[in-house]
Design a protein around this motif. Structure first.
Motif, short mmCIF file in Angstrom:
data_model
loop_
_atom_site.label_atom_id
_atom_site.label_comp_id
_atom_site.label_asym_id
_atom_site.label_seq_id
_atom_site.Cartn_x
_atom_site.Cartn_y
_atom_site.Cartn_z
N ASP A 1 -5.10 3.24 -3.12
CA ASP A 1 -6.50 3.14 -2.73
C ASP A 1 -7.23 4.47 -2.91
O ASP A 1 -8.38 4.62 -2.52
CB ASP A 1 -6.62 2.69 -1.27
CG ASP A 1 -5.84 3.59 -0.31
OD1 ASP A 1 -5.13 4.49 -0.80
OD2 ASP A 1 -5.95 3.38 0.91
N ARG A 2 -6.56 5.44 -3.53
CA ARG A 2 -7.17 6.75 -3.81
C ARG A 2 -6.61 7.25 -5.13
O ARG A 2 -5.41 7.13 -5.38
CB ARG A 2 -6.82 7.74 -2.68
CG ARG A 2 -7.46 9.12 -2.83
CD ARG A 2 -7.00 10.02 -1.71
NE ARG A 2 -7.78 11.26 -1.67
CZ ARG A 2 -7.26 12.48 -1.68
NH1 ARG A 2 -5.93 12.64 -1.73
NH2 ARG A 2 -8.02 13.55 -1.62
N ARG B 1 1.54 5.45 0.35
CA ARG B 1 1.13 6.51 1.24
C ARG B 1 1.21 7.81 0.47
O ARG B 1 2.13 8.03 -0.32
CB ARG B 1 2.03 6.58 2.48
CG ARG B 1 3.48 6.94 2.14
CD ARG B 1 4.36 6.88 3.38
NE ARG B 1 5.69 7.34 3.10
CZ ARG B 1 6.61 6.65 2.43
NH1 ARG B 1 6.31 5.46 1.97
NH2 ARG B 1 7.81 7.13 2.21
N SER B 2 0.28 8.69 0.69
CA SER B 2 0.30 9.97 0.00
C SER B 2 1.35 10.87 0.63
O SER B 2 1.60 10.80 1.83
CB SER B 2 -1.08 10.63 0.10
OG SER B 2 -2.06 9.83 -0.52
N GLU C 1 0.84 -1.18 0.00
CA GLU C 1 0.00 0.00 0.00
C GLU C 1 0.88 1.24 0.00
O GLU C 1 1.85 1.33 0.74
CB GLU C 1 -0.91 0.03 1.24
CG GLU C 1 -1.98 -1.05 1.22
CD GLU C 1 -3.00 -0.82 0.11
OE1 GLU C 1 -3.11 0.31 -0.39
OE2 GLU C 1 -3.68 -1.79 -0.24
N THR D 1 3.43 3.95 -7.14
CA THR D 1 4.24 3.15 -6.24
C THR D 1 5.69 3.09 -6.72
O THR D 1 5.96 2.95 -7.90
CB THR D 1 3.68 1.72 -6.15
OG1 THR D 1 2.31 1.79 -5.75
CG2 THR D 1 4.44 0.89 -5.14
N ALA E 1 -0.41 6.47 -3.24
CA ALA E 1 -1.56 5.72 -2.73
C ALA E 1 -2.23 4.94 -3.86
O ALA E 1 -2.49 5.47 -4.93
CB ALA E 1 -2.57 6.67 -2.09
N ASP F 1 -5.03 13.27 -5.09
CA ASP F 1 -3.83 13.63 -4.34
C ASP F 1 -3.18 14.88 -4.94
O ASP F 1 -2.74 15.78 -4.22
CB ASP F 1 -2.82 12.48 -4.37
CG ASP F 1 -3.07 11.45 -3.28
OD1 ASP F 1 -3.93 11.69 -2.43
OD2 ASP F 1 -2.41 10.40 -3.31
#
Length: 410
Positions: A98-99, A6-7, A4, A81, A96, A104
Motif C-alpha cells: 500500500d506504499r 509490512r515495512s 498486506e 511480498t 508493503a 520505503d
C-alpha cells in the motif's frame, strides 16, 4: 495467505545492515522495486558493504531465494511480498503493497546516513502509479529541482529525446498509432518534428497538444484516457539522468524489471546501459500495443477482461486500465499467465492470492488448510504490487476459470 505487507522497522533494519558482511537484495519484478533496490545498493556501496541484487518474478521465487543458506553476518533484504522467511536479523522485508517500495527504501537509506538519489526515487514512485510531488514524494521533487536535476517543460513524458521514438513505444499512453513509429510520425507531421535536439518549448507544446487529441479522440478511448494523458503532459525533464524525462525513466524501469532484469539492475546501479535498456523498452512497448490491438475483450460488473495470444500481460492490463477500460479493474489473460491492474486505490493482494488458491484447487482439489501461499504444488504462482497483481499457472487452465475466480473475489 498474507494479503498486506509490512515495512521493515527502520531501527532494526539499519542495525542489521550496518553490521552486515554481505547483503543480498531480492526485488519484486516491477519498476518501483527495481528503483528501491538501486537506492539501497548505492547506500551499501557508499558504506563499502558487498551486495548482490536479483529480481524474483513471483512471491515463490523471492521466498526461495530468501530461504537459501547464507554465511554468518550475511543479510537478505526482500523488496516485495514474500512468505514467512524472517530469520532473526538475517532477513529483512520491505513488503508493503500500500506504499511504494521506493519510499520505503528512501527512509532506510537515510537511516543509514546516505543521501538517496531523488530522481531514481521519483522514477520508482512514478512507476508505482504516483504523481511526482504528491504526498510523501513532495520533498524529493523539491530536492531534485533545487539541485537542477529536474526541469518542468511542455511536451509528453517519454524516455528519448526523439519524441516519435518515445511516443511510439510508450506504455504510459495509448493512441491509434501506439507501437508503430511510422504511424506516429505521420500522425504528428503537423508538429514538424525535425532534429530532436533542436526542439524548443513551442515544438514540445505542439507535440503535446496533438498527442492529447489523438489519445482522447481514439475510438476506444474511455474517460480514463483523459486523466492518463493529463498526467503524461508537461513532464519533468531529467538532464543528468540516462533518459529524457522522469515519466520516461519510470516506463523503462517497468519494462526492464519484467523482461530484462539484468540490464535493469545494472541501470539502477549506475552503469551505462542506456542503449540496451531502450532496446528492451521498445520491444516491450511494441509487444504490449500489438497485443492490445488484436485482443478480445469482455465487460463485467467492475471488471474488464482482455484476452491476448502473446505479449506482456502486465503492460497490457496497465495500459487498458489507463485508457481502454470502462471498468476500474482490468484482467489481462494470456497463455499460462494473467495480470490484474486497477485505477482504484488499495491492494489487490487478497484477490490475487485468492485466485491463486482457487486455481490450485481446480488442478488438485481444494485445500483450504494449505499453508504454502506462494507455490501451491500445482505450478500456480503469483505476485502482488502496488495496484497490480500477476498470476502464472498451467496453460491448460481455461480462460473462463480465471475470469470466474477474479469476479468472485473482487
Amino acid at each position: 495467505m498474507s494479503t498486506e505487507g509490512r515495512s521493515a522497522e527502520p531501527v532494526s533494519a539499519t542495525s542489521a545492515l550496518e553490521s552486515a558482511g554481505f547483503v543480498r537484495i531480492v526485488a519484486r519484478a516491477d519498476g518501483d522495486a527495481l528503483a528501491a533496490s538501486g537506492l539501497l545498493a548505492s547506500a551499501l556501496a557508499e558504506r563499502e558493504t558487498p551486495f548482490q541484487v536479483t529480481v524474483g518474478r513471483t512471491v515463490a521465487e523471492r521466498s526461495e531465494r530468501a530461504r537459501a543458506p547464507t554465511n554468518d553476518g550475511d543479510v537478505t533484504v526482500v523488496v516485495g511480498t514474500a512468505d514467512a522467511v524472517a530469520d532473526g536479523e538475517h532477513v529483512l522485508e520491505l513488503e508493503a503493497t500500500d506504499r511504494p517500495a521506493a519510499l520505503d527504501a528512501v527512509d532506510l537509506v537515510r537511516e543509514l546516513g546516505a543521501t538517496p538519489d531523488p530522481v531514481l526515487a521519483l522514477a520508482g514512485f512514478v512507476a508505482s502509479g504516483g504523481d511526482p510531488g504528491a504526498g510523501e514524494s513532495e520533498w524529493l521533487l523539491e530536492t531534485a529541482r533545487e539541485r537542477d536535476l529536474l526541469e518542468r517543460r511542455p511536451g509528453v513524458a517519454v524516455p528519448t529525446a526523439d519524441p516519435i521514438d518515445g511516443l511510439a513505444y510508450s506504455t504510459r499512453l495509448r493512441a491509434p498509432w501506439s507501437g508503430d513509429p511510422d504511424a506516429a510520425r505521420e500522425a504528428l507531421s503537423d508538429a514538424d518534428v525535425g532534429d530532436p535536439d533542436a526542439l524548443d518549448a513551442d515544438d514540445h507544446r505542439a507535440i503535446g497538444s496533438l498527442v492529447a487529441l489523438d489519445v482522447v479522440g481514439a475510438d476506444e478511448a474511455t474517460d480514463a484516457a483523459a486523466e492518463t494523458i493529463g498526467r503524461a503532459l508537461r513532464p519533468d525533464a531529467t538532464p543528468e539522468a540516462p533518459f529524457a524525462t522522469l515519466g520516461g525513466f519510470a516506463d523503462v524501469l517497468e519494462a526492464l524489471a519484467r523482461t530484462d532484469p539484468g540490464t535493469g539492475t545494472a541501470l539502477v546501479l549506475g552503469h551505462d546501459v542506456r542503449e540496451p535498456a531502450l532496446e528492451a523498452w521498445r520491444e516491450y512497448g511494441r509487444r504490449a500495443h500489438a497485443a492490445l490491438e488484436s485482443a478480445s475483450t469482455g465487460r463485467y460488473d467492475g471488471l474488464f477482461v482482455v484476452g491476448i495470444d502473446d505479449g506482456p500481460v502486465e503492460a497490457v492490463a496497465r495500459v487498458a486500465a489507463a485508457a481502454r477500460s470502462p471498468e476500474p479493474t482490468v484482467l489481462a489473460v494470456g497463455n499460462g499467465e494473467a495480470a490484474i491492474a486497477t485505477r482504484e486505490p488499495g491492494s489487490l493482494g487478497a484477490t490475487v492470492e485468492g485466485v491463486a488458491r482457487e486455481l490450485a484447487g481446480t488442478a488438485t482439489g481444494p485445500d483450504p488448510e494449505a499453508d504454502d501461499n506462494s507455490e501451491t504444488g500445482t505450478g500456480v504462482e503469483y505476485d502482488v504490487g502496488h495496484r497490480r497483481g500477476y498470476l502464472r499457472y498451467d496453460p491448460d487452465v481455461d480462460e473462463s476459470t480465471i475470469i470466474a475466480a477474479v469476479r468472485d473475489l473482487l
